[in-house]
Design an enzyme around this catalytic site. Structure first.
Site, short mmCIF file in Angstrom:
data_model
loop_
_atom_site.label_atom_id
_atom_site.label_comp_id
_atom_site.label_asym_id
_atom_site.label_seq_id
_atom_site.Cartn_x
_atom_site.Cartn_y
_atom_site.Cartn_z
N ASP A 1 1.00 -1.17 -0.07
CA ASP A 1 -0.10 0.04 -0.01
C ASP A 1 0.78 1.32 0.03
O ASP A 1 1.73 1.19 0.79
CB ASP A 1 -0.92 -0.05 1.20
CG ASP A 1 -1.88 1.12 1.38
OD1 ASP A 1 -1.64 2.11 0.96
OD2 ASP A 1 -3.07 0.87 1.67
N ASP B 1 -3.75 2.43 -5.58
CA ASP B 1 -2.52 2.71 -4.44
C ASP B 1 -2.13 1.25 -3.89
O ASP B 1 -1.31 1.27 -2.96
CB ASP B 1 -2.60 3.61 -3.56
CG ASP B 1 -3.52 3.52 -2.64
OD1 ASP B 1 -4.64 2.76 -2.64
OD2 ASP B 1 -3.52 3.95 -1.43
N GLU B 2 -2.85 0.26 -4.17
CA GLU B 2 -2.69 -1.14 -3.37
C GLU B 2 -2.36 -2.31 -4.52
O GLU B 2 -2.97 -2.49 -5.53
CB GLU B 2 -3.92 -1.55 -2.56
CG GLU B 2 -4.04 -0.62 -1.44
CD GLU B 2 -5.51 -0.51 -0.86
OE1 GLU B 2 -5.47 -0.63 0.36
OE2 GLU B 2 -6.46 -0.69 -1.63
#
Length: 367
Positions: free
Chosen positions: A8, A106-107
């Site tokens: 993350d 974003d992960e």
DNA sequence: TCTGGGGTCCTAGGACCC
DNA sequence: TCTGGGGTCCTAGGACCC
């Protein structure tokens, strides 16, 4: 032994901006519309940890954020930039791992074979330094034997840490955490669980009273398995997109349906263009309205076959809006805050020349 | 304080079919 | 004449996530 690394990127949009503005590192930085530049209905998209120290949070109205942190540096969002950065992260991970599953902008999760927890943790630290050195992006990483526990671990690792959960320690690791830490448990579910006296994940591990079992059904069974550290069924990996939509929030609430229809036309064109880029045809069209009181109404129609182009989309969306609007006009007559055009049930576009409305007009297609 | 713009998944009822 | 059980599709709404 199979492990999951759940990666993350910390304060993703802000971190992308700081790559271009290293002078701002260490300062309170907020990505979102600057409230001092005039009234806006925008919210905070991302805040640096320095800004978070002032109580600024994602999704907070920007006026509130500006009051809490007057010294913040505001940066307007640049979504194409963030999309490119997300691609860089995935490409970097793909150099080392066979299976990179993107889970949001974003992960990402990757699979890893490692003999034990220490070895898996070492790999996580290497990945973290690699992303920092090669892409200048800070990551938090959770290491576990399931994606769900990996995600919870990555949350505990923020910012900039690595948390490893050994398979035999899963239940003990989770027990003290609030139920809200479970991905999929939001404020409503947290409150419903609390009404049964279930506050921590440890409480969940003891099981649910009969009434709660009835109420929570499949998700209740999932929560308990997770809480007990039992094996979890992982969701499917990469699927194509399932829906696409475009919305617009008016600067002030609108009571003239014609104004909404103009917006629908524009949204339909944008959306058709974005679907065409991905070579997707849609079969279901929906229109959604968020009213001035923030409640929502939607109206959907499934077409007899897959369609493409903005003409069909726009015409269907306008018709749905008329239906929705006349139902509202017969009753409460609220003003419109936001309107959205939504498509789903995709099929790949064919190579055959498509319908006339993929042209902008007579003559050769423009662009 | 007054709430964006994307998305995903689940539930539940009704239509329809066998 | 009034009826079962199962399955799928569609629609609307809700909760949740980043």
């Amino acid at each position: 032994m199979r492990w999951v690394l759940y990666i993350d990127i910390d304060a993703f949009y802000v971190s992308c901006e700081l790559r271009d503005r290293p002078d701002l590192v260490g300062r309170a930085v907020i990505v979102g519309p600057d409230p001092s530049k005039g009234p806006t209905r925008g919210v905070v998209l991302s805040a640096s940890y320095e800004a978070r120290a002032f109580g600024v949070r994602s999704a907070m109205p920007v006026g509130e954020a500006g009051r809490r942190c007057p010294e913040a540096v505001w940066i307007a969002a640049d979504f194409p930039k963030y999309g490119r950065a997300a691609e860089e992260v995935r490409a970097r991970l793909a150099l080392r791992f066979d299976e990179v599953v993107p889970l949001s902008i974003d992960e990402a999760a990757v699979r890893l074979e490692a003999p034990d927890a220490d070895a898996a943790g070492t790999v996580a630290l290497e990945v973290q330094s690699d992303l920092r050195e090669s892409l200048r992006l800070p990551a938090s990483i959770g290491v576990a034997t399931s994606r769900a526990v990996g995600k919870i671990a990555s949350d505990r690792a923020k910012p900039g840490g690595v948390v490893v959960v050994r398979p035999e320690s899963v239940a003990a690791f989770l027990a003290p955490l609030p139920t809200r830490s479970i991905p999929g448990v939001g404020p409503k579910t947290e409150a419903r669980l609390a009404s049964f006296g279930i506050v921590t994940i440890g409480d969940l591990a003891k099981g649910l009273p009969l009434a709660a079992r009835r109420e929570f059904g499949d998700s209740g069974r999932y929560f308990i398995r997770l809480a007990r550290g039992e094996e979890l069924v992982e969701g499917p990996d990469v699927l194509g997109p399932r829906s696409r939509s475009s919305d617009r929030t008016f600067e002030t609430d609108v009571s003239d349906p014609r104004e909404v229809e103009v917006a629908i036309d524009r949204l339909a064109r944008e959306l058709a263009e974005s679907l065409a880029k991905e070579r997707l045809r849609y079969q279901t069209v929906a229109v959604g309205v968020r009213w001035e009181d923030f409640s929502r109404t939607t109206r959907a129609r499934t077409l007899t076959g897959a369609a493409e182009g903005s003409e069909r989309l726009s015409a269907t969306a306008r018709r749905l809006f008329e239906e929705l609007w006349s139902a509202e006009a017969a009753g409460r007559q609220r003003k419109v805050r936001t309107v959205s055009v939504h498509t789903e049930r995709f099929r790949p576009a064919t190579d055959r020349q498509r319908t006339l409305d993929s042209f902008d007009g007579p003559g050769p297609p423009v662009k």
